[in-house]
Write a protein that holds these residues in place. Structure first.
Motif, PDB file in Angstrom:
ATOM      1  N   ASP A 103      34.486  31.493  64.973  1.00 12.61           N
ATOM      2  CA  ASP A 103      34.921  32.752  64.877  1.00 12.61           C
ATOM      3  C   ASP A 103      33.984  33.871  65.142  1.00 12.61           C
ATOM      4  OD1 ASP A 103      37.562  32.239  63.734  1.00 12.61           O
ATOM      5  OD2 ASP A 103      36.512  31.440  62.182  1.00 12.61           O
ATOM      6  N   GLY A 104      32.657  33.789  64.990  1.00 11.28           N
ATOM      7  CA  GLY A 104      31.708  34.601  65.365  1.00 11.28           C
ATOM      8  C   GLY A 104      30.412  33.978  65.116  1.00 11.28           C
ATOM      9  N   VAL A 105      29.457  34.865  65.534  1.00 13.85           N
ATOM     10  CA  VAL A 105      27.939  34.190  65.505  1.00 13.85           C
ATOM     11  C   VAL A 105      27.480  35.422  64.353  1.00 13.85           C
ATOM     12  CG1 VAL A 105      25.693  34.305  66.577  1.00 13.85           C
ATOM     13  CG2 VAL A 105      28.028  33.773  67.846  1.00 13.85           C
ATOM     14  N   GLY A 106      26.653  34.912  63.362  1.00 16.61           N
ATOM     15  CA  GLY A 106      25.881  35.464  62.317  1.00 16.61           C
ATOM     16  C   GLY A 106      24.406  35.231  62.636  1.00 16.61           C
ATOM     17  N   SER A 107      23.533  36.096  61.866  1.00 22.62           N
ATOM     18  CA  SER A 107      22.030  35.894  62.261  1.00 22.62           C
ATOM     19  C   SER A 107      21.494  35.702  60.611  1.00 22.62           C
ATOM     20  CB  SER A 107      21.828  37.299  62.620  1.00 22.62           C
ATOM     21  OG  SER A 107      20.426  37.630  62.816  1.00 22.62           O
ATOM     22  N   VAL A 108      20.470  34.806  60.797  1.00 23.14           N
ATOM     23  CA  VAL A 108      19.706  34.647  59.467  1.00 23.14           C
ATOM     24  C   VAL A 108      18.832  35.641  59.041  1.00 23.14           C
ATOM     25  CG1 VAL A 108      18.181  32.718  58.485  1.00 23.14           C
ATOM     26  CG2 VAL A 108      19.823  32.151  59.831  1.00 23.14           C
ATOM     27  N   VAL A 109      19.000  36.013  57.886  1.00 23.88           N
ATOM     28  CA  VAL A 109      18.329  37.465  57.551  1.00 23.88           C
ATOM     29  C   VAL A 109      17.064  36.946  56.650  1.00 23.88           C
ATOM     30  CG1 VAL A 109      19.916  38.979  58.265  1.00 23.88           C
ATOM     31  CG2 VAL A 109      19.874  38.110  56.045  1.00 23.88           C
ATOM     32  N   SER A 110      17.228  35.900  55.824  1.00 21.83           N
ATOM     33  CA  SER A 110      16.050  35.481  55.006  1.00 21.83           C
ATOM     34  C   SER A 110      16.421  34.018  54.524  1.00 21.83           C
ATOM     35  CB  SER A 110      16.252  36.332  53.702  1.00 21.83           C
ATOM     36  OG  SER A 110      17.349  35.901  53.072  1.00 21.83           O
ATOM     37  N   VAL A 111      15.254  33.209  54.294  1.00 20.55           N
ATOM     38  CA  VAL A 111      15.173  31.752  53.977  1.00 20.55           C
ATOM     39  C   VAL A 111      14.342  31.684  52.720  1.00 20.55           C
ATOM     40  CG1 VAL A 111      14.664  29.575  54.733  1.00 20.55           C
ATOM     41  CG2 VAL A 111      15.611  31.160  56.251  1.00 20.55           C
ATOM     42  N   SER A 112      14.724  31.140  51.662  1.00 21.97           N
ATOM     43  CA  SER A 112      13.955  31.428  50.174  1.00 21.97           C
ATOM     44  C   SER A 112      14.332  30.157  49.715  1.00 21.97           C
ATOM     45  CB  SER A 112      14.910  32.511  49.128  1.00 21.97           C
ATOM     46  OG  SER A 112      14.814  33.634  49.794  1.00 21.97           O
ATOM     47  N   SER A 114      13.009  26.852  47.485  1.00 28.66           N
ATOM     48  CA  SER A 114      12.613  26.535  45.980  1.00 28.66           C
ATOM     49  C   SER A 114      12.195  25.289  45.718  1.00 28.66           C
ATOM     50  CB  SER A 114      13.382  27.099  44.705  1.00 28.66           C
ATOM     51  OG  SER A 114      14.845  26.480  45.116  1.00 28.66           O
ATOM     52  N   GLU A 115      12.129  24.790  44.661  1.00 25.76           N
ATOM     53  CA  GLU A 115      11.635  23.334  44.401  1.00 25.76           C
ATOM     54  C   GLU A 115      12.707  22.332  44.773  1.00 25.76           C
ATOM     55  OE1 GLU A 115      10.124  20.285  40.725  1.00 25.76           O
ATOM     56  OE2 GLU A 115      10.613  22.489  40.490  1.00 25.76           O
ATOM     57  N   ASN A 116      13.989  22.682  44.492  1.00 28.62           N
ATOM     58  CA  ASN A 116      15.235  21.527  44.776  1.00 28.62           C
ATOM     59  C   ASN A 116      16.076  22.092  45.557  1.00 28.62           C
ATOM     60  OD1 ASN A 116      14.359  19.560  42.609  1.00 28.62           O
ATOM     61  ND2 ASN A 116      14.732  21.063  41.061  1.00 28.62           N
ATOM     62  N   TRP A 117      16.182  23.385  46.201  1.00 23.92           N
ATOM     63  CA  TRP A 117      17.237  23.924  47.285  1.00 23.92           C
ATOM     64  C   TRP A 117      16.589  24.904  47.761  1.00 23.92           C
ATOM     65  CZ3 TRP A 117      18.109  24.563  42.068  1.00 23.92           C
ATOM     66  CH2 TRP A 117      18.137  25.634  41.236  1.00 23.92           C
ATOM     67  N   THR A 118      17.065  25.337  49.124  1.00 22.87           N
ATOM     68  CA  THR A 118      16.778  26.472  49.748  1.00 22.87           C
ATOM     69  C   THR A 118      18.012  27.482  49.908  1.00 22.87           C
ATOM     70  OG1 THR A 118      14.945  25.420  51.193  1.00 22.87           O
ATOM     71  CG2 THR A 118      15.919  27.468  52.133  1.00 22.87           C
ATOM     72  N   VAL A 119      17.646  28.523  49.647  1.00 21.79           N
ATOM     73  CA  VAL A 119      18.736  29.511  49.603  1.00 21.79           C
ATOM     74  C   VAL A 119      18.692  30.303  51.263  1.00 21.79           C
ATOM     75  CG1 VAL A 119      20.001  31.806  49.015  1.00 21.79           C
ATOM     76  CG2 VAL A 119      19.139  30.186  47.252  1.00 21.79           C
ATOM     77  N   VAL A 162      24.215  30.628  51.461  1.00 19.46           N
ATOM     78  CA  VAL A 162      24.414  29.137  50.979  1.00 19.46           C
ATOM     79  C   VAL A 162      23.081  28.693  50.354  1.00 19.46           C
ATOM     80  CG1 VAL A 162      26.260  28.994  52.841  1.00 19.46           C
ATOM     81  CG2 VAL A 162      24.078  28.613  53.407  1.00 19.46           C
ATOM     82  N   SER A 163      23.434  27.833  49.459  1.00 20.89           N
ATOM     83  CA  SER A 163      22.131  26.991  48.830  1.00 20.89           C
ATOM     84  C   SER A 163      22.220  25.744  49.410  1.00 20.89           C
ATOM     85  CB  SER A 163      22.572  27.090  47.334  1.00 20.89           C
ATOM     86  OG  SER A 163      22.331  28.242  46.985  1.00 20.89           O
ATOM     87  N   LEU A 164      21.191  25.308  50.102  1.00 18.55           N
ATOM     88  CA  LEU A 164      21.035  23.943  50.871  1.00 18.55           C
ATOM     89  C   LEU A 164      20.395  22.918  49.994  1.00 18.55           C
ATOM     90  CD1 LEU A 164      20.362  25.391  54.293  1.00 18.55           C
ATOM     91  CD2 LEU A 164      22.535  25.041  53.418  1.00 18.55           C
ATOM     92  N   ILE A 165      20.949  21.892  49.726  1.00 18.53           N
ATOM     93  CA  ILE A 165      20.384  20.673  48.968  1.00 18.53           C
ATOM     94  C   ILE A 165      19.174  19.777  50.159  1.00 18.53           C
ATOM     95  CG2 ILE A 165      22.146  20.360  47.503  1.00 18.53           C
ATOM     96  CD1 ILE A 165      22.962  17.866  49.167  1.00 18.53           C
TER      97      ILE A 165
END
Length: 207
Positions: A103-112, A114-119, A162-165
């Motif tokens: 549907d469209g293209v987004g742009s990653v603006v931050s990667v955070s 942590s110990e058990n996941w990444t937002v 989104v929170s990534l395991i």
């Protein structure tokens, strides 16, 4: 149709630019293990047709319209890609309804991390933001994910998180994503159908 459960992280091994098109050769031993000419394979969430099969790789033709409306035009040899075969009729529905129609293209603006996941926060095109809801489904580069947060600010406009395991980080391209990278977005098609049905009730379905 796909479900957004990435089967394999493949690799672009060749690209040939043609007139208003591009031809990619993609390595993917798993997705090619039972592939045939004409089969559909999602590449970073884009449904593409197998036009040639090799030894653990396959070739797809990508027309100019797809290159324009997705992030595929930025790919070159060596780039990792998320791969998924079309869902078998008797398969498990592990993700959500994914058409492979970006549907469209987004742009990653931050990667955070942590110990058990990444937002990961992704800026969303304004015309797609109305289809994105907290705890709803979103497809990011072919990955079925749950929206953990939504918002908007003056710098990036509308965004989602989104929170990534660890498994998602290890098995997909989002594990190495950095700020500024463009990603393919496909919103939940059910939301678009609901909007269409609602508008049909007010304008007779005329668009």
């Amino acid at each position: 149709m796909f479900t957004g459960i990435v089967e394999e992280r493949g690799e672009i091994v060749g690209r040939e630019d043609l007139e208003e098109a591009a031809r990619f050769r993609i390595r993917g031993p798993l997705v090619t293990s039972d592939a045939s000419f004409g089969d559909s394979i999602a590449v970073n969430g884009v449904c593409l047709t197998v036009v040639e099969l090799g030894d653990a790789d396959f070739v797809v033709d990508v027309m100019a319209e797809t290159l324009k409306r997705s992030s595929l035009d930025a790919l070159s040899a060596g780039a990792p890609v998320n791969l998924e075969r079309a869902m078998a009729a008797d398969g498990r529905f592990g993700g959500h309804i994914v058409q492979g129609h970006v549907d469209g293209v987004g742009s990653v603006v931050s990667v955070s991390p942590s110990e058990n996941w990444t937002v990961v926060r992704v800026a969303v095109p304004a015309d797609l933001a109305r289809y994105v809801v907290e705890k709803g489904s979103i497809t990011v580069d072919g990955i079925s994910l749950t929206v953990s947060s939504i918002g908007a600010d003056a710098e990036y406009g509308d965004w989602l998180e989104v929170s990534l395991i660890p498994t998602t980080l290890a098995e997909t391209t989002l594990g190495t994503v950095t700020t500024g990278v463009h990603v393919n977005l496909e919103v939940d098609v059910i939301a678009k159908y609901v909007e269409r049905l609602q508008s049909a009730g007010t304008d007779g379905g005329q668009r």
